[in-house]
Design a protein around this motif. Structure first.
Motif, PDB file in Angstrom:
ATOM      1  N   VAL A 140     -18.487   7.003  -4.904  1.00  0.00           N
ATOM      2  CA  VAL A 140     -17.615   5.918  -5.355  1.00  0.00           C
ATOM      3  C   VAL A 140     -18.418   4.623  -5.256  1.00  0.00           C
ATOM      4  N   THR A 141     -18.458   3.864  -6.329  1.00  0.00           N
ATOM      5  CA  THR A 141     -19.183   2.587  -6.350  1.00  0.00           C
ATOM      6  C   THR A 141     -18.208   1.447  -6.067  1.00  0.00           C
ATOM      7  N   VAL A 142     -18.607   0.549  -5.176  1.00  0.00           N
ATOM      8  CA  VAL A 142     -17.778  -0.590  -4.795  1.00  0.00           C
ATOM      9  C   VAL A 142     -18.525  -1.867  -5.168  1.00  0.00           C
ATOM     10  N   VAL A 143     -17.931  -2.653  -6.055  1.00  0.00           N
ATOM     11  CA  VAL A 143     -18.491  -3.937  -6.464  1.00  0.00           C
ATOM     12  C   VAL A 143     -17.709  -5.009  -5.708  1.00  0.00           C
ATOM     13  N   SER A 144     -18.339  -5.679  -4.764  1.00  0.00           N
ATOM     14  CA  SER A 144     -17.648  -6.611  -3.863  1.00  0.00           C
ATOM     15  C   SER A 144     -17.857  -8.051  -4.301  1.00  0.00           C
ATOM     16  N   SER A 188       0.834  -1.187   0.000  1.00  0.00           N
ATOM     17  CA  SER A 188       0.000   0.000   0.000  1.00  0.00           C
ATOM     18  C   SER A 188       0.873   1.242   0.000  1.00  0.00           C
ATOM     19  N   SER A 189       0.257   2.389  -0.296  1.00  0.00           N
ATOM     20  CA  SER A 189       0.951   3.668  -0.239  1.00  0.00           C
ATOM     21  C   SER A 189       0.160   4.577   0.682  1.00  0.00           C
ATOM     22  N   PRO A 190       0.464   4.576   2.008  1.00  0.00           N
ATOM     23  CA  PRO A 190      -0.356   5.315   2.960  1.00  0.00           C
ATOM     24  C   PRO A 190      -0.167   6.813   2.911  1.00  0.00           C
ATOM     25  N   GLY A 191       0.790   7.342   2.146  1.00  0.00           N
ATOM     26  CA  GLY A 191       1.024   8.769   2.131  1.00  0.00           C
ATOM     27  C   GLY A 191      -0.215   9.581   1.781  1.00  0.00           C
ATOM     28  N   PRO A 192      -0.914   9.321   0.655  1.00  0.00           N
ATOM     29  CA  PRO A 192      -2.103  10.114   0.309  1.00  0.00           C
ATOM     30  C   PRO A 192      -3.245   9.979   1.309  1.00  0.00           C
ATOM     31  N   LEU A 193      -3.235   8.971   2.163  1.00  0.00           N
ATOM     32  CA  LEU A 193      -4.333   8.764   3.104  1.00  0.00           C
ATOM     33  C   LEU A 193      -4.241   9.658   4.325  1.00  0.00           C
ATOM     34  N   ARG A 194      -3.163  10.428   4.474  1.00  0.00           N
ATOM     35  CA  ARG A 194      -2.949  11.210   5.689  1.00  0.00           C
ATOM     36  C   ARG A 194      -3.189  12.694   5.480  1.00  0.00           C
ATOM     37  N   VAL A 195      -4.082  13.011   4.587  1.00  0.00           N
ATOM     38  CA  VAL A 195      -4.447  14.415   4.382  1.00  0.00           C
ATOM     39  C   VAL A 195      -5.125  14.917   5.647  1.00  0.00           C
ATOM     40  N   PRO A 196      -4.673  16.038   6.219  1.00  0.00           N
ATOM     41  CA  PRO A 196      -5.278  16.508   7.465  1.00  0.00           C
ATOM     42  C   PRO A 196      -6.714  16.972   7.260  1.00  0.00           C
ATOM     43  N   LEU A 197      -7.529  16.763   8.292  1.00  0.00           N
ATOM     44  CA  LEU A 197      -8.920  17.186   8.295  1.00  0.00           C
ATOM     45  C   LEU A 197      -9.082  18.390   9.206  1.00  0.00           C
ATOM     46  N   LEU A 198      -9.825  19.378   8.737  1.00  0.00           N
ATOM     47  CA  LEU A 198     -10.061  20.575   9.534  1.00  0.00           C
ATOM     48  C   LEU A 198     -11.404  20.528  10.254  1.00  0.00           C
ATOM     49  N   ARG A 199     -12.272  19.601   9.866  1.00  0.00           N
ATOM     50  CA  ARG A 199     -13.564  19.418  10.529  1.00  0.00           C
ATOM     51  C   ARG A 199     -14.006  17.983  10.334  1.00  0.00           C
ATOM     52  N   SER A 200     -15.064  17.612  11.032  1.00  0.00           N
ATOM     53  CA  SER A 200     -15.547  16.241  10.942  1.00  0.00           C
ATOM     54  C   SER A 200     -16.102  15.954   9.544  1.00  0.00           C
ATOM     55  N   THR A 212     -13.448  -2.442  -7.827  1.00  0.00           N
ATOM     56  CA  THR A 212     -13.871  -3.839  -7.785  1.00  0.00           C
ATOM     57  C   THR A 212     -13.036  -4.577  -6.750  1.00  0.00           C
ATOM     58  N   VAL A 213     -13.708  -5.256  -5.840  1.00  0.00           N
ATOM     59  CA  VAL A 213     -13.049  -5.994  -4.765  1.00  0.00           C
ATOM     60  C   VAL A 213     -13.139  -7.480  -5.088  1.00  0.00           C
ATOM     61  N   PRO A 214     -12.013  -8.177  -5.265  1.00  0.00           N
ATOM     62  CA  PRO A 214     -12.059  -9.604  -5.589  1.00  0.00           C
ATOM     63  C   PRO A 214     -12.670 -10.428  -4.451  1.00  0.00           C
ATOM     64  N   HIS A 215     -13.113 -11.596  -4.809  1.00  0.00           N
ATOM     65  CA  HIS A 215     -13.656 -12.513  -3.799  1.00  0.00           C
ATOM     66  C   HIS A 215     -12.547 -12.944  -2.849  1.00  0.00           C
ATOM     67  N   ARG A 243      -6.715  -6.537  -0.480  1.00  0.00           N
ATOM     68  CA  ARG A 243      -6.186  -5.443   0.338  1.00  0.00           C
ATOM     69  C   ARG A 243      -5.907  -4.211  -0.513  1.00  0.00           C
ATOM     70  N   ALA A 244      -5.345  -4.400  -1.692  1.00  0.00           N
ATOM     71  CA  ALA A 244      -5.060  -3.260  -2.574  1.00  0.00           C
ATOM     72  C   ALA A 244      -6.339  -2.558  -3.005  1.00  0.00           C
ATOM     73  N   ALA A 245      -7.432  -3.311  -3.204  1.00  0.00           N
ATOM     74  CA  ALA A 245      -8.700  -2.697  -3.605  1.00  0.00           C
ATOM     75  C   ALA A 245      -9.249  -1.795  -2.508  1.00  0.00           C
ATOM     76  N   TYR A 246      -9.153  -2.220  -1.251  1.00  0.00           N
ATOM     77  CA  TYR A 246      -9.669  -1.385  -0.161  1.00  0.00           C
ATOM     78  C   TYR A 246      -8.777  -0.166   0.070  1.00  0.00           C
ATOM     79  N   TYR A 247      -7.496  -0.289  -0.155  1.00  0.00           N
ATOM     80  CA  TYR A 247      -6.631   0.887  -0.058  1.00  0.00           C
ATOM     81  C   TYR A 247      -6.922   1.857  -1.205  1.00  0.00           C
ATOM     82  N   GLU A 248      -7.265   1.343  -2.354  1.00  0.00           N
ATOM     83  CA  GLU A 248      -7.664   2.227  -3.456  1.00  0.00           C
ATOM     84  C   GLU A 248      -8.951   2.952  -3.113  1.00  0.00           C
ATOM     85  N   LEU A 249      -9.909   2.246  -2.492  1.00  0.00           N
ATOM     86  CA  LEU A 249     -11.158   2.888  -2.069  1.00  0.00           C
ATOM     87  C   LEU A 249     -10.883   3.995  -1.057  1.00  0.00           C
TER      88      LEU A 249
END
Length: 405
Positions: free
Chosen positions: A333-337, A146-158, A365-368, A388-394
């Motif tokens: 975002v549409t998730v096909v599981s 995974s690449s967690p860098g883009p996931l750590r964008v700070p939030l200024l409100r809920s 698309t999330v594989p079985h 795991r990669a699909a959920y990190y993409e989501l």
């Protein structure tokens, strides 16, 4: 004359000469009174022969300072112990060839012996340093690949995220748990998921319960809850840090979870949790669904991979447009599981992507995965790499819509 008369003159006639002059003459010495002609050097030599002298002191050999240790290119850490002294190489013997000359003149017929000199220092050999591994970092453990860098964008409100879907088995609860787990694991924010099902939901059954309280108990106690620790008594926390407010009331409990209750719960949690997720459930009343859509900042539409799942997801977008949330539908975002593959080609995936990309921002698309199919607790570390990669993409797509100011 008597024979033994030593006073008679005849007694000494023909006798040997024992006088001192005779002795000196025999030894080659000058008679007494003769002038002595000796030089100062002769007297010094004779005096030197007569008086023994001590040998001159032997001076110690000059001390040659040890050569400085060669500095290696690799920096030595401060905590490392000082290196042991390197023994000096012995001086080469005069009748043998020096080792350095033997290496330099390999193959030559004759080699002149090297002149004796100070020994050369022996270079210290250090083990090769290992390359830095990217396995350890500050913070929570990230999933492999995974690449967690883009996931750590700070939030200024809920920020409120609603996972919606009309059909049962579309993967709403699994998507809520997986998305919340990734966000809680990779961010330093508190993340909470609320089960907003009208009856008993499945969200509380997919985690290890730490509290028997339900969303109804949270609604009753809301007026006296002031701090985060007050709310923490009504949630169950997963190993990733995601907190869950369950909804599994007793069958005889007449209370229902309506629009007013939902607004009160989301307003309370939004003051203490930067990320609030909602598992909308199936069969939600119209007024409660309207509250979920109005209070949400972002939508995630869950869909099954079959034709029925695709039709149900299409109805969700039609309903969003009819309720006046067309902009939120375009940013969803549409998730096909649970997508299975046949001969390396995903079934229904190409059709789903082509159909829903015209109505939403992205399709994942999330594989079985057998663990998800059994209804186990969701942990990205236990899942297959593609799942795991699909959920990190989501999660990365969701974070892209976080407010920037």
């Amino acid at each position: 004359m008597a024979r033994n008369d030593m006073d008679a003159l005849e007694h000494w006639t023909g006798a040997p000469d024992y006088s001192p002059e005779h002795w000196r003459a025999g030894r080659g010495e000058d008679p007494p009174g003769a002038p002595v002609e000796t030089s100062v050097g002769a007297r010094s030599e004779s005096a030197a022969e007569a008086v023994p002298t001590e040998p001159p002191p032997v001076e110690p050999p000059p001390v040659v300072p040890a050569p400085a240790e060669p500095v290696s290119a690799d920096p030595v850490p401060v905590s490392a112990a000082p290196p042991e002294p390197v023994p000096m190489a012995p001086a080469p013997e005069p009748d043998r060839e020096h080792p350095s000359e033997r290496e330099a003149g390999a193959g030559a017929e004759t080699a002149e012996p090297a002149p004796a000199g100070p020994p050369e220092p022996v270079a210290e050999t250090r083990p090769a340093r290992r390359a830095a591994r990217p396995f350890f970092r500050v913070g929570r453990r990230g999933a492999r690949g995974s690449s967690p860098g883009p996931l750590r964008v700070p939030l200024l409100r809920s920020h409120r995220i609603a996972v919606i879907g009309l059909d049962g088995g579309a993967g709403k609860t699994t998507t809520t748990l997986a998305l919340g787990t990734v966000l809680a694991r990779e961010r330093a924010d508190r993340v909470v998921a609320v089960d907003a099902s009208p009856d008993s939901g499945a969200l509380g059954r997919r985690v290890q319960r730490q509290s028997d309280a339900t969303v109804h108990d949270l609604v009753v106690a809301a007026p006296r809850l002031r701090t985060y620790m007050d709310i923490r008594a009504f949630t169950s926390q997963t190993p990733s840090g995601l907190e869950v407010v369950a909804h599994d009331p007793e069958p005889a409990d007449p209370r229902t979870f309506d629009e007013r209750d939902y607004r009160q719960v989301v307003g309370l949690l939004g003051g203490h949790y930067p990320v609030v997720l909602t598992d909308s459930g199936t069969g939600m009343p119209h007024d409660t669904l309207r509250a979920v859509l109005e209070l949400s900042d972002q939508l995630v539409v869950a869909a099954a991979p079959g034709e029925d799942g695709m039709s149900g997801a299409a109805l969700v977008f039609d309903r969003l447009t009819a309720l006046g949330h067309e902009e939120k539908a375009r940013q969803a975002v549409t998730v096909v599981s649970g997508v299975r593959s046949s001969s390396g080609r995903s079934v229904w995936t190409d059709e789903a992507v082509a159909r829903f990309r015209q109505r939403c921002r992205a399709v994942v698309t999330v594989p079985h995965d057998p663990r998800l199919a059994r209804g186990d607790e969701v942990d990205p570390a236990w899942l297959r790499s593609r799942t795991r990669a699909a959920y990190y993409e989501l999660a990365a797509l969701v974070v892209q819509n976080f407010p920037r100011g």
